[in-house]
Design a protein around this motif. Structure first.
Motif, PDB file in Angstrom:
ATOM      1  N   GLU B 229       0.849  -1.194   0.000  1.00  8.47           N
ATOM      2  CA  GLU B 229       0.000   0.000   0.000  1.00  8.47           C
ATOM      3  C   GLU B 229       0.884   1.243   0.000  1.00  8.47           C
ATOM      4  N   PRO B 230       0.550   2.219  -0.837  1.00  3.81           N
ATOM      5  CA  PRO B 230       1.459   3.366  -0.968  1.00  3.81           C
ATOM      6  C   PRO B 230       1.502   4.276   0.254  1.00  3.81           C
ATOM      7  N   ARG B 231       2.676   4.392   0.859  1.00  5.10           N
ATOM      8  CA  ARG B 231       2.960   5.471   1.808  1.00  5.10           C
ATOM      9  C   ARG B 231       3.647   6.583   0.996  1.00  5.10           C
ATOM     10  N   PHE B 232       4.725   6.207   0.340  1.00  2.00           N
ATOM     11  CA  PHE B 232       5.411   7.111  -0.582  1.00  2.00           C
ATOM     12  C   PHE B 232       5.598   6.267  -1.845  1.00  2.00           C
ATOM     13  N   PRO B 233       4.794   6.526  -2.859  1.00  2.00           N
ATOM     14  CA  PRO B 233       4.756   5.581  -3.986  1.00  2.00           C
ATOM     15  C   PRO B 233       6.008   5.603  -4.861  1.00  2.00           C
ATOM     16  N   VAL B 234       6.227   4.495  -5.541  1.00  3.78           N
ATOM     17  CA  VAL B 234       7.322   4.340  -6.499  1.00  3.78           C
ATOM     18  C   VAL B 234       7.439   5.571  -7.410  1.00  3.78           C
ATOM     19  N   ASP B 235       6.335   6.026  -7.969  1.00  6.51           N
ATOM     20  CA  ASP B 235       6.419   7.094  -8.962  1.00  6.51           C
ATOM     21  C   ASP B 235       6.893   8.427  -8.381  1.00  6.51           C
ATOM     22  N   LEU B 236       6.588   8.677  -7.104  1.00  7.72           N
ATOM     23  CA  LEU B 236       7.086   9.923  -6.501  1.00  7.72           C
ATOM     24  C   LEU B 236       8.584   9.810  -6.205  1.00  7.72           C
ATOM     25  N   GLN B 237       8.993   8.672  -5.693  1.00  6.27           N
ATOM     26  CA  GLN B 237      10.420   8.483  -5.450  1.00  6.27           C
ATOM     27  C   GLN B 237      11.191   8.514  -6.773  1.00  6.27           C
ATOM     28  N   PHE B 238      10.623   7.898  -7.782  1.00 10.40           N
ATOM     29  CA  PHE B 238      11.215   7.887  -9.121  1.00 10.40           C
ATOM     30  C   PHE B 238      11.378   9.331  -9.627  1.00 10.40           C
ATOM     31  N   LYS B 239      10.347  10.143  -9.459  1.00  7.53           N
ATOM     32  CA  LYS B 239      10.402  11.544  -9.895  1.00  7.53           C
ATOM     33  C   LYS B 239      11.551  12.280  -9.201  1.00  7.53           C
ATOM     34  N   ASP B 240      11.709  12.031  -7.909  1.00 11.61           N
ATOM     35  CA  ASP B 240      12.777  12.714  -7.164  1.00 11.61           C
ATOM     36  C   ASP B 240      14.161  12.278  -7.647  1.00 11.61           C
ATOM     37  N   LEU B 241      14.315  10.992  -7.922  1.00 15.94           N
ATOM     38  CA  LEU B 241      15.622  10.523  -8.412  1.00 15.94           C
ATOM     39  C   LEU B 241      15.908  11.103  -9.801  1.00 15.94           C
ATOM     40  N   ARG B 242      14.896  11.182 -10.637  1.00 17.02           N
ATOM     41  CA  ARG B 242      15.078  11.799 -11.954  1.00 17.02           C
ATOM     42  C   ARG B 242      15.517  13.251 -11.795  1.00 17.02           C
ATOM     43  N   TYR B 243      14.815  13.935 -10.915  1.00 20.50           N
ATOM     44  CA  TYR B 243      15.140  15.342 -10.741  1.00 20.50           C
ATOM     45  C   TYR B 243      16.546  15.517 -10.152  1.00 20.50           C
ATOM     46  N   ALA B 244      16.886  14.664  -9.209  1.00 24.67           N
ATOM     47  CA  ALA B 244      18.231  14.742  -8.605  1.00 24.67           C
ATOM     48  C   ALA B 244      19.315  14.500  -9.661  1.00 24.67           C
ATOM     49  N   ASN B 245      19.091  13.535 -10.526  1.00 24.10           N
ATOM     50  CA  ASN B 245      20.072  13.267 -11.584  1.00 24.10           C
ATOM     51  C   ASN B 245      20.182  14.454 -12.544  1.00 24.10           C
ATOM     52  N   GLU B 246      19.060  15.071 -12.841  1.00 21.16           N
ATOM     53  CA  GLU B 246      19.091  16.246 -13.717  1.00 21.16           C
ATOM     54  C   GLU B 246      19.904  17.374 -13.081  1.00 21.16           C
ATOM     55  N   VAL B 247      19.638  17.616 -11.812  1.00 21.69           N
ATOM     56  CA  VAL B 247      20.382  18.673 -11.110  1.00 21.69           C
ATOM     57  C   VAL B 247      21.871  18.327 -11.081  1.00 21.69           C
ATOM     58  N   ALA B 248      22.169  17.068 -10.787  1.00 24.53           N
ATOM     59  CA  ALA B 248      23.572  16.642 -10.725  1.00 24.53           C
ATOM     60  C   ALA B 248      24.245  16.851 -12.076  1.00 24.53           C
ATOM     61  N   ASN B 249      23.558  16.515 -13.144  1.00 22.83           N
ATOM     62  CA  ASN B 249      24.104  16.732 -14.486  1.00 22.83           C
ATOM     63  C   ASN B 249      24.286  18.222 -14.758  1.00 22.83           C
ATOM     64  N   ASP B 250      23.384  19.029 -14.230  1.00 18.89           N
ATOM     65  CA  ASP B 250      23.496  20.482 -14.426  1.00 18.89           C
ATOM     66  C   ASP B 250      24.699  21.073 -13.703  1.00 18.89           C
ATOM     67  N   VAL B 251      24.934  20.596 -12.472  1.00 21.16           N
ATOM     68  CA  VAL B 251      25.973  21.253 -11.676  1.00 21.16           C
ATOM     69  C   VAL B 251      27.342  20.596 -11.836  1.00 21.16           C
ATOM     70  N   GLY B 252      27.410  19.489 -12.590  1.00 19.06           N
ATOM     71  CA  GLY B 252      28.734  18.921 -12.864  1.00 19.06           C
ATOM     72  C   GLY B 252      29.157  17.841 -11.891  1.00 19.06           C
ATOM     73  N   LEU B 253      28.435  16.742 -11.910  1.00 20.37           N
ATOM     74  CA  LEU B 253      28.718  15.611 -11.018  1.00 20.37           C
ATOM     75  C   LEU B 253      28.556  14.328 -11.808  1.00 20.37           C
ATOM     76  N   THR B 254      29.082  13.246 -11.268  1.00 18.18           N
ATOM     77  CA  THR B 254      28.678  11.929 -11.734  1.00 18.18           C
ATOM     78  C   THR B 254      28.078  11.196 -10.548  1.00 18.18           C
ATOM     79  N   LEU B 255      26.882  10.646 -10.743  1.00 17.42           N
ATOM     80  CA  LEU B 255      26.190   9.910  -9.682  1.00 17.42           C
ATOM     81  C   LEU B 255      25.806   8.525 -10.206  1.00 17.42           C
ATOM     82  N   PRO B 256      26.796   7.658 -10.425  1.00 15.52           N
ATOM     83  CA  PRO B 256      26.492   6.389 -11.086  1.00 15.52           C
ATOM     84  C   PRO B 256      25.504   5.510 -10.331  1.00 15.52           C
ATOM     85  N   GLN B 257      25.600   5.495  -9.026  1.00 16.02           N
ATOM     86  CA  GLN B 257      24.720   4.619  -8.261  1.00 16.02           C
ATOM     87  C   GLN B 257      23.293   5.148  -8.259  1.00 16.02           C
ATOM     88  N   THR B 258      23.145   6.458  -8.123  1.00 14.12           N
ATOM     89  CA  THR B 258      21.813   7.057  -8.150  1.00 14.12           C
ATOM     90  C   THR B 258      21.175   6.865  -9.523  1.00 14.12           C
TER      91      THR B 258
END
Lengths: 295, 295, 295, 295
Positions: B229-258
């Protein structure tokens, strides 16, 4: 009370042996090199000449050595433990070795009509001294019952993981999680630092939330102090992730995140940080990003 | 005492508003749809007709809505909050929105001579009800001083993260770590299950070691019960990881595990588990491995 | 014969326009800055004052600009192309833009009762000059029939990819493969170099086998010469991999290898190689490994 | 002319031996099982009873067996090749084995005062029949000079890769690239299919561009026909990627993309496609995405 022979008086083994002594067990120790046996000799504890002698004199023999090769060196050869044991012994294997090495050792010990317990530990020197190591015990229930008091003298809790081999498998399970978490924490901190988030604030937020973990508290403090003295070095964590990936590939899994973490530890090692603490996986990420966490 | 206008009475917003009421603040609420306002109206709390009206009547306005788009809908338009505020207001933005949306909102609010606080929260419904959310506060120190009591009525601790935008950045930092840990835990459990390790034993070992975490205890219990049962659903966590990767790509990082964790959440979502709890990332790994954790 | 208006006389656009001129089309050109129009004016080709004027005078208008933003700037505003076209025009969009930008442009063009063709190209300056670009054409069959000769003046083959949007999608498809192959080649070369394999021998082996590719021949020669002058720079390839991953996440896929390649390009960019040729992804891997391919 | 002993008449070895026969060499063959020797016996070619006998009678002995274990079985034991060679022999090792196994074999052969050439091949059954295998030759220059004509009877080109061990290393290099490219192509096709791009159009675009490759043409045709009969099965490619990652980890590299490709092959194998052609890595990606390429 039973006589316990203890092989391997390293940073982990020595305090474990002392805890057995404190618990009142009759102790007999052996170490490949002499230095580590001296404090025991000084305390009146008998020092054996070989693993063979230990097997001959002790009811229970505990092995706590570096890796698969060191374990084989203890067991095999003319002075090896296998030539000393004889049907009345129980061997408790507590080193961090592979499931394959564990199964092989169990087979040779049982061929000498002796009993075998697979009981690696999770934890570092602090818990070894305090007797609070997590013991990952694998073996038959009646054998585990017989040695439970001995294991409890060194650790708490003693978790029954299944049969022989399952202790070693459980150790790999927990170190896989450890490696992934360490690398994830390093990625998160680099992510924050590249956006000028304050390290102290990041740590407060982690500690206040569901993601809090003793690992992040302990390692976070060391990172804040830029202290990379090895507690559990990059290269050992790297080895465990490699081995976990190999096992996963053998049994039919995909572990994409663990594979990525492994490559980050490989990078940290390749960049010269293999002998620093596992936290130094951070240095690889910092180097790419051109930032330093905590500055 | 100050009058507080509260926009967004969802699963998180409603208990946060009640906590302000309990703390004795004069409250005025608004919600896009009517249903959620009813319990407040029943309790004699005034319900505004529009964000505009809220801005006109309240000293402090708190926004707690779904995402960037919902925040823009509250601020803009003829009935929007921006047409109601006028120089004596402070807007506290508590929704989980992007740093870009946060900075854009701050700019428009300040253009109305009002003050802006960036204060997203970390935690779920339970902490929201208990007033123990972690508040990630960004803003000027004097403004934060002025609203500290209000924030403390809803959460504890209130962590000062820096200026406006840093609250949103910190939220992304902690959710990056959350997503990586969830996926790492799922990989570890699948690894163990494929080798027939017992789930209960795995959890005992995790809880006894440095890798212990409230996350693993809470989610581990749900996994053991196969409760997705969703407390914090897959799609919201997925959205946050996508956004984090975008920000990381913007600011100049590599986040292979994320990046790997993001792809696992993408797989879980693609396989139809997007609306289940974030723990359902496990189902992707189980499906590939042909095992079920806990069975 | 039809009059063709051409917007965007950059490194790719200029030779494409010259090829249309060579094919005997009546040409009319426009470029945001003046420099690039001069050779055309010198050759007696008419230079328009604005995209609007181009739309008013040309039957077919070709757009070949940098990105989504540049395309919007050509279309919109008082002097924009949309104010000039009027029902008898066909717009052929050949820039590398996103599927979303393509669909949005098609909608606004069609709202002016004009026809729209989505036709980005695959290839670099050499093929642009030789008229051998691969044209990725999306649109209705009858419209494509009408412009086929025009497209064939600039490229060969003209591949019909589907409807409007499918050209842009196909461009992303091929650039995803390009990025993955470039990063794979860089990993393979680093792997060989770290074991002291000779670069020339590695290239002979690649060229002799199923893995041979024009990409590896062209880029291999540049790597051997340590020539990282930008043909297609790291940052543009990086942008395409980011966009491909975003689309994949949107439509429900897992692309673990592409995600890893993206992070390698992110690392190369973070380390300062963003404006070098895409081959410079190698420099990130070399830096970690402490080796230099070709030395 | 020299007498050549050939060990291992499998799918690759048999056509290689026939090519030596066609080139006029005096041939002597051995195979662990009898069936494969029959066509040679029928053609009047002598069949040896053991590798030992082969070593005693032939000037040059070629080994072309399955893996490290099979090579050891040929060399060792009372009937092994090592007991037959005696100082006038040259052993050409052409199996795909690890660099470690190659170096170990070279050492034991040299201990018998014989010469050793490391010469694995790249290519499949077709090139083996046509004599166009790429030969990856490692050894001392004068020894390679002596056997060049023999190698050229089986393959073209014969690439000199360095000393003994470098042939095996080069083989791993090219198979790393092969695995990454296969997995990248599978990701690209799944990406296109999920957006309803036509397979034939995707293949036209690939073939027209810099990313064209014999691999994509050959495998693309098989994928279009949904023909997954094993040419080079998933599990063999998977084994090579695992081994490449292990070597990379040993020598100090990070190979994030190869690690991701390895996990995709692991997933395909775990899902039951291990014995299908390497193209079946696609089935894992299709299964997650819920699409079928080519439909």
């Amino acid at each position: 009370m039973q006589t316990i022979g203890f092989v391997g008086l390293g940073a982990m083994g020595a305090p474990m042996a002392w805890n057995l002594d404190d618990a009142g067990y009759e102790l007999l120790v052996y170490n490949r090199s002499d230095g580590p046996t001296e404090p025991f000799a000084d305390a009146g504890i008998e020092v054996a000449e070989s693993p063979r002698e230990l097997g001959q004199q002790a009811d229970v023999v505990i092995t706590m050595v570096t890796d698969d090769e060191a374990l084989a060196a203890v067991l095999d050869g003319p002075d090896g433990l296998l030539t000393g044991i004889n049907g009345s012994n129980t061997v408790i294997q507590m080193s961090t070795v592979t499931p394959d090495a564990t199964l092989a050792a169990a087979e040779t010990v049982r061929a000498q009509n002796s009993r075998f317990v697979d009981a690696p530990v999770s934890g570092t020197v602090g818990p070894a001294e305090e007797g609070t190591l997590t013991v990952l015990a694998g073996g038959e229930d009646d054998v585990l019952d017989d040695v439970e008091a001995i294991l409890e003298a060194m650790g708490e809790p003693v978790v029954r993981c299944g049969g022989v081999g399952d202790g070693a498998r459980m150790k790999l399970f927990v170190n896989l999680l450890l490696g992934d978490m360490m690398s994830a924490y390093a990625e998160a901190l680099t992510f924050g630092a590249a956006q000028d988030l304050n390290l102290d604030a990041m740590q407060q937020v982690v500690e206040a939330g569901a993601v809090d973990s003793p690992l992040f508290r302990i390692k976070g403090e060391l990172i804040a102090a830029r202290d990379f003295e090895p507690r559990f070095p990059v290269d050992l964590q790297f080895k465990d992730l490699r081995y976990a990936n190999e096992v996963a590939n053998d049994v039919g899994l995909t572990l994409p995140q663990t594979a990525a973490a492994r490559e980050s530890f490989s990078a940290a090692s390749a960049m010269g940080h293999g002998n620093e603490d596992m936290t130094a996986v951070l240095k690889y990420l910092e180097s790419v990003a051109g930032v330093t966490v905590g500055e």
